[in-house]
Design a protein around this motif. Sequence first.
Motif, PDB file in Angstrom:
ATOM      1  N   PHE A 124      41.336 132.114 -19.171  1.00 55.44           N
ATOM      2  CA  PHE A 124      40.278 132.791 -18.426  1.00 55.44           C
ATOM      3  C   PHE A 124      39.533 133.839 -19.262  1.00 55.44           C
ATOM      4  CE2 PHE A 124      43.362 131.201 -15.387  1.00 55.44           C
ATOM      5  CZ  PHE A 124      42.543 130.531 -14.488  1.00 55.44           C
ATOM      6  N   TRP A 125      39.820 133.913 -20.559  1.00 54.44           N
ATOM      7  CA  TRP A 125      39.135 134.877 -21.405  1.00 54.44           C
ATOM      8  C   TRP A 125      37.748 134.359 -21.786  1.00 54.44           C
ATOM      9  CZ3 TRP A 125      42.243 138.053 -25.477  1.00 54.44           C
ATOM     10  CH2 TRP A 125      43.354 138.652 -24.851  1.00 54.44           C
ATOM     11  N   ALA A 126      36.801 135.287 -21.906  1.00 55.26           N
ATOM     12  CA  ALA A 126      35.468 134.948 -22.392  1.00 55.26           C
ATOM     13  C   ALA A 126      35.525 134.708 -23.899  1.00 55.26           C
ATOM     14  CB  ALA A 126      34.490 136.070 -22.074  1.00 55.26           C
ATOM     15  N   GLU A 127      34.487 134.060 -24.437  1.00 53.02           N
ATOM     16  CA  GLU A 127      34.478 133.723 -25.857  1.00 53.02           C
ATOM     17  C   GLU A 127      34.569 134.961 -26.735  1.00 53.02           C
ATOM     18  OE1 GLU A 127      34.741 130.876 -27.499  1.00 53.02           O
ATOM     19  OE2 GLU A 127      35.080 129.942 -25.548  1.00 53.02           O
ATOM     20  N   ASP A 128      33.874 136.036 -26.352  1.00 51.56           N
ATOM     21  CA  ASP A 128      33.929 137.235 -27.183  1.00 51.56           C
ATOM     22  C   ASP A 128      35.301 137.894 -27.137  1.00 51.56           C
ATOM     23  OD1 ASP A 128      33.480 137.965 -24.488  1.00 51.56           O
ATOM     24  OD2 ASP A 128      32.658 139.907 -25.086  1.00 51.56           O
ATOM     25  N   GLU A 129      36.028 137.697 -26.026  1.00 49.51           N
ATOM     26  CA  GLU A 129      37.394 138.214 -25.938  1.00 49.51           C
ATOM     27  C   GLU A 129      38.344 137.381 -26.791  1.00 49.51           C
ATOM     28  OE1 GLU A 129      37.009 139.974 -21.377  1.00 49.51           O
ATOM     29  OE2 GLU A 129      37.684 137.915 -21.710  1.00 49.51           O
ATOM     30  N   LEU A 130      38.187 136.073 -26.758  1.00 47.73           N
ATOM     31  CA  LEU A 130      39.014 135.199 -27.590  1.00 47.73           C
ATOM     32  C   LEU A 130      38.774 135.458 -29.074  1.00 47.73           C
ATOM     33  CD1 LEU A 130      38.672 131.813 -25.655  1.00 47.73           C
ATOM     34  CD2 LEU A 130      40.694 133.270 -25.782  1.00 47.73           C
ATOM     35  N   ALA A 131      37.552 135.840 -29.421  1.00 47.72           N
ATOM     36  CA  ALA A 131      37.225 136.106 -30.815  1.00 47.72           C
ATOM     37  C   ALA A 131      38.059 137.251 -31.382  1.00 47.72           C
ATOM     38  CB  ALA A 131      35.743 136.424 -30.960  1.00 47.72           C
ATOM     39  N   GLU A 132      38.564 138.137 -30.499  1.00 45.46           N
ATOM     40  CA  GLU A 132      39.393 139.253 -30.963  1.00 45.46           C
ATOM     41  C   GLU A 132      40.737 138.777 -31.504  1.00 45.46           C
ATOM     42  OE1 GLU A 132      38.484 142.247 -31.351  1.00 45.46           O
ATOM     43  OE2 GLU A 132      36.587 142.254 -30.264  1.00 45.46           O
ATOM     44  N   LEU A 133      41.119 137.561 -31.203  1.00 51.75           N
ATOM     45  CA  LEU A 133      42.358 136.993 -31.752  1.00 51.75           C
ATOM     46  C   LEU A 133      42.174 136.536 -33.191  1.00 51.75           C
ATOM     47  CD1 LEU A 133      43.397 134.987 -28.593  1.00 51.75           C
ATOM     48  CD2 LEU A 133      44.753 136.820 -29.611  1.00 51.75           C
ATOM     49  N   GLN A 134      40.925 136.517 -33.629  1.00 51.69           N
ATOM     50  CA  GLN A 134      40.578 136.134 -34.995  1.00 51.69           C
ATOM     51  C   GLN A 134      41.169 134.770 -35.364  1.00 51.69           C
ATOM     52  OE1 GLN A 134      41.353 139.450 -37.674  1.00 51.69           O
ATOM     53  NE2 GLN A 134      39.894 140.766 -36.607  1.00 51.69           N
ATOM     54  N   ALA A 135      41.995 134.703 -36.411  1.00 46.85           N
ATOM     55  CA  ALA A 135      42.477 133.414 -36.919  1.00 46.85           C
ATOM     56  C   ALA A 135      43.814 132.997 -36.325  1.00 46.85           C
ATOM     57  CB  ALA A 135      42.585 133.471 -38.439  1.00 46.85           C
ATOM     58  N   SER A 136      44.257 133.651 -35.270  1.00 44.25           N
ATOM     59  CA  SER A 136      45.530 133.254 -34.662  1.00 44.25           C
ATOM     60  C   SER A 136      45.464 131.799 -34.199  1.00 44.25           C
ATOM     61  CB  SER A 136      45.850 134.154 -33.463  1.00 44.25           C
ATOM     62  OG  SER A 136      47.032 133.707 -32.816  1.00 44.25           O
ATOM     63  N   GLN A 169      42.023 134.209 -43.754  1.00 47.39           N
ATOM     64  CA  GLN A 169      41.300 133.659 -42.608  1.00 47.39           C
ATOM     65  C   GLN A 169      41.023 134.704 -41.531  1.00 47.39           C
ATOM     66  OE1 GLN A 169      43.937 130.329 -41.612  1.00 47.39           O
ATOM     67  NE2 GLN A 169      42.480 128.917 -42.551  1.00 47.39           N
ATOM     68  N   TYR A 170      41.770 135.820 -41.564  1.00 48.24           N
ATOM     69  CA  TYR A 170      41.534 136.906 -40.610  1.00 48.24           C
ATOM     70  C   TYR A 170      40.394 137.775 -41.124  1.00 48.24           C
ATOM     71  CZ  TYR A 170      46.034 135.636 -38.547  1.00 48.24           C
ATOM     72  OH  TYR A 170      47.062 134.961 -37.957  1.00 48.24           O
ATOM     73  N   SER A 171      39.567 138.279 -40.239  1.00 48.06           N
ATOM     74  CA  SER A 171      38.360 139.004 -40.643  1.00 48.06           C
ATOM     75  C   SER A 171      38.580 140.493 -40.855  1.00 48.06           C
ATOM     76  CB  SER A 171      37.249 138.795 -39.609  1.00 48.06           C
ATOM     77  OG  SER A 171      37.679 139.204 -38.317  1.00 48.06           O
ATOM     78  N   THR A 172      39.741 141.011 -40.483  1.00 47.34           N
ATOM     79  CA  THR A 172      40.054 142.421 -40.726  1.00 47.34           C
ATOM     80  C   THR A 172      41.439 142.524 -41.337  1.00 47.34           C
ATOM     81  OG1 THR A 172      40.985 142.697 -38.504  1.00 47.34           O
ATOM     82  CG2 THR A 172      38.649 143.252 -38.781  1.00 47.34           C
ATOM     83  N   LYS A 225      42.991 145.020 -26.557  1.00 43.33           N
ATOM     84  CA  LYS A 225      44.212 145.659 -27.049  1.00 43.33           C
ATOM     85  C   LYS A 225      45.322 144.641 -27.271  1.00 43.33           C
ATOM     86  CE  LYS A 225      47.529 149.336 -26.078  1.00 43.33           C
ATOM     87  NZ  LYS A 225      47.940 150.418 -25.158  1.00 43.33           N
ATOM     88  N   MET A 226      45.486 143.728 -26.342  1.00 37.96           N
ATOM     89  CA  MET A 226      46.528 142.711 -26.499  1.00 37.96           C
ATOM     90  C   MET A 226      46.227 141.802 -27.684  1.00 37.96           C
ATOM     91  SD  MET A 226      47.723 141.723 -22.589  1.00 37.96           S
ATOM     92  CE  MET A 226      46.097 141.313 -21.946  1.00 37.96           C
ATOM     93  N   ALA A 227      44.958 141.431 -27.849  1.00 37.23           N
ATOM     94  CA  ALA A 227      44.584 140.572 -28.973  1.00 37.23           C
ATOM     95  C   ALA A 227      44.857 141.266 -30.304  1.00 37.23           C
ATOM     96  CB  ALA A 227      43.106 140.193 -28.867  1.00 37.23           C
ATOM     97  N   VAL A 228      44.548 142.553 -30.383  1.00 40.05           N
ATOM     98  CA  VAL A 228      44.788 143.304 -31.616  1.00 40.05           C
ATOM     99  C   VAL A 228      46.277 143.360 -31.930  1.00 40.05           C
ATOM    100  CG1 VAL A 228      44.603 145.572 -32.725  1.00 40.05           C
ATOM    101  CG2 VAL A 228      42.672 144.668 -31.420  1.00 40.05           C
ATOM    102  N   GLU A 229      47.107 143.565 -30.905  1.00 36.69           N
ATOM    103  CA  GLU A 229      48.548 143.617 -31.131  1.00 36.69           C
ATOM    104  C   GLU A 229      49.079 142.267 -31.621  1.00 36.69           C
ATOM    105  OE1 GLU A 229      51.178 145.723 -28.590  1.00 36.69           O
ATOM    106  OE2 GLU A 229      49.552 146.807 -27.602  1.00 36.69           O
ATOM    107  N   VAL A 230      48.548 141.182 -31.081  1.00 38.18           N
ATOM    108  CA  VAL A 230      48.972 139.856 -31.523  1.00 38.18           C
ATOM    109  C   VAL A 230      48.620 139.644 -32.986  1.00 38.18           C
ATOM    110  CG1 VAL A 230      48.471 137.375 -31.311  1.00 38.18           C
ATOM    111  CG2 VAL A 230      48.984 138.718 -29.268  1.00 38.18           C
ATOM    112  N   ARG A 231      47.389 139.973 -33.364  1.00 35.75           N
ATOM    113  CA  ARG A 231      46.996 139.706 -34.749  1.00 35.75           C
ATOM    114  C   ARG A 231      47.675 140.664 -35.725  1.00 35.75           C
ATOM    115  NH1 ARG A 231      40.928 141.827 -33.369  1.00 35.75           N
ATOM    116  NH2 ARG A 231      40.865 143.645 -34.762  1.00 35.75           N
ATOM    117  N   ILE A 232      48.009 141.879 -35.288  1.00 28.89           N
ATOM    118  CA  ILE A 232      48.772 142.788 -36.146  1.00 28.89           C
ATOM    119  C   ILE A 232      50.140 142.183 -36.454  1.00 28.89           C
ATOM    120  CG2 ILE A 232      50.059 144.966 -36.156  1.00 28.89           C
ATOM    121  CD1 ILE A 232      47.672 146.295 -34.837  1.00 28.89           C
ATOM    122  N   GLY A 233      50.781 141.639 -35.435  1.00 27.94           N
ATOM    123  CA  GLY A 233      52.097 141.028 -35.636  1.00 27.94           C
ATOM    124  C   GLY A 233      52.048 139.872 -36.609  1.00 27.94           C
ATOM    125  N   GLU A 234      51.013 139.056 -36.509  1.00 24.34           N
ATOM    126  CA  GLU A 234      50.891 137.912 -37.407  1.00 24.34           C
ATOM    127  C   GLU A 234      50.600 138.355 -38.839  1.00 24.34           C
ATOM    128  OE1 GLU A 234      49.363 134.781 -33.956  1.00 24.34           O
ATOM    129  OE2 GLU A 234      48.028 135.315 -35.590  1.00 24.34           O
TER     130      GLU A 234
END
Length: 475
Positions: A118-130, A391-394, A424-433
Amino acid sequence: MVDDFQAKSDVFMAWLANSSATISNKIVLRDLREHDAGRGVVAISDIAEDELLFSIPRTSVLSVENSDLSTTLRETLQELDPWASLILVMLYEYMRGANSPWKPYFDVLPTEFNTLMFWAEDELAELQASAVRGKIGREGADNLFKEMMMPIIRENQGAFFPREIQANYALSDADLLALAHRMGSTIMAYAFDIEPVELNKEVDEEGYASEEEDEALPKGMVPLADMLNADADRNNARLFYESNVLTMKALKPIAAGEEIFNDYGPLPRSDLLRRYGYITANYAQYDVVEVSLEIVREAIQSESQIPSSVLPYLEDHGIVDSGYDISYQGRSGQNILEDISPELLILIEALLAPAAEFDRLKAKGKLPNVNELSSQGIKCLLNIIRNRAAQYSTSRKEDVDMLFQLAGVPIHAEIAPRKLRRVKMAVEVRIGEKLILEETEKVLEEMAERAGEGLLLKRNERSPQTSANKKRRTT
């Protein structure tokens, strides 16, 4: 005055009692919204290990077998897989309204979800390369609903829209699609694999069944069992399957005032977010980074040409996959190779092997021995990790700074804007990866240096097996 939220809980518990469920007087279904947890089950008296918390008759499980639709559309339901058939049954029972035996149960199930579907495209983009972005399955779900389920519903209007409720459910295709997504997400978040009385599944020495075995099991919604919140560290209860009932029992002593927790199994936070719509630090220990087959091939081809016969041979032996997991590092005394998919190591060594060596292995029907990783393999793996990180942008540091700025945003609280919670959740996921990639790169650099001195890192002998996040413990 009892608010509507509590009133629905009370009606639900009364319905369970009238359905021959057995519920311990030591537990209650409590409103935990102030703790950002919706409903939850809490002990109000001390509970002993192995003590029965509640039992639910198999006849009360919302399943294909128990729904009237299984009589009306028996052959149709038998042709569908367990997920699709339960979604169809859920749609049928929900649209029956008060005529459904499960109406009080539907009233305590969520109507909105925070899952990636149910996330919008701009919200999914916060997951970056996950890699989780490629596992959401929105397009596949849309196709399933439009091409398979909607025709079944429209062709059986009399079953799905009885005359007495047609006025309330003159649903358009768009309405039906939205409702199908809601029921599918409910199943994703709450359904159990309903094991038959006689269990014929094969499990490994740790009690896990394969993903294929689990997918073949019928799915069902188990009232009250799905009201338990999950916690990897505080898991203190488990559902057991008996001949006529499903029982929830305490796995350890539970003190009065403690919440009762189930466990989702070893899911990385990315999958926790995809399936359940939230994350928790307790599941960071299960985080993984997925490395695609394509990125492996690119790294190998930068070193040498891949013979055309290698990949088909490896595919026949179950080594070729779309992606390979690298899991959490930093466990004391843990050899880093134990946290890397053994199939990935075999793939690398096979693709790097001289033609004569590969032909020798192929003639014997064998695979490379990855108890030792060659110096060339170490360097290749290091390049793969670096390319994956790129592949991650940050950077992870940039993400940590961003997370610090978002520190005041509660993940679940209704007062926080939904978009900020999701970011916030997306950032935490990509930090872990990224943490996994950084730690893996650091160790591989040390390995590469040792390899240059003629030293090879050995790994404990272990047969290739399904990645931990694709396994489930059977009860």
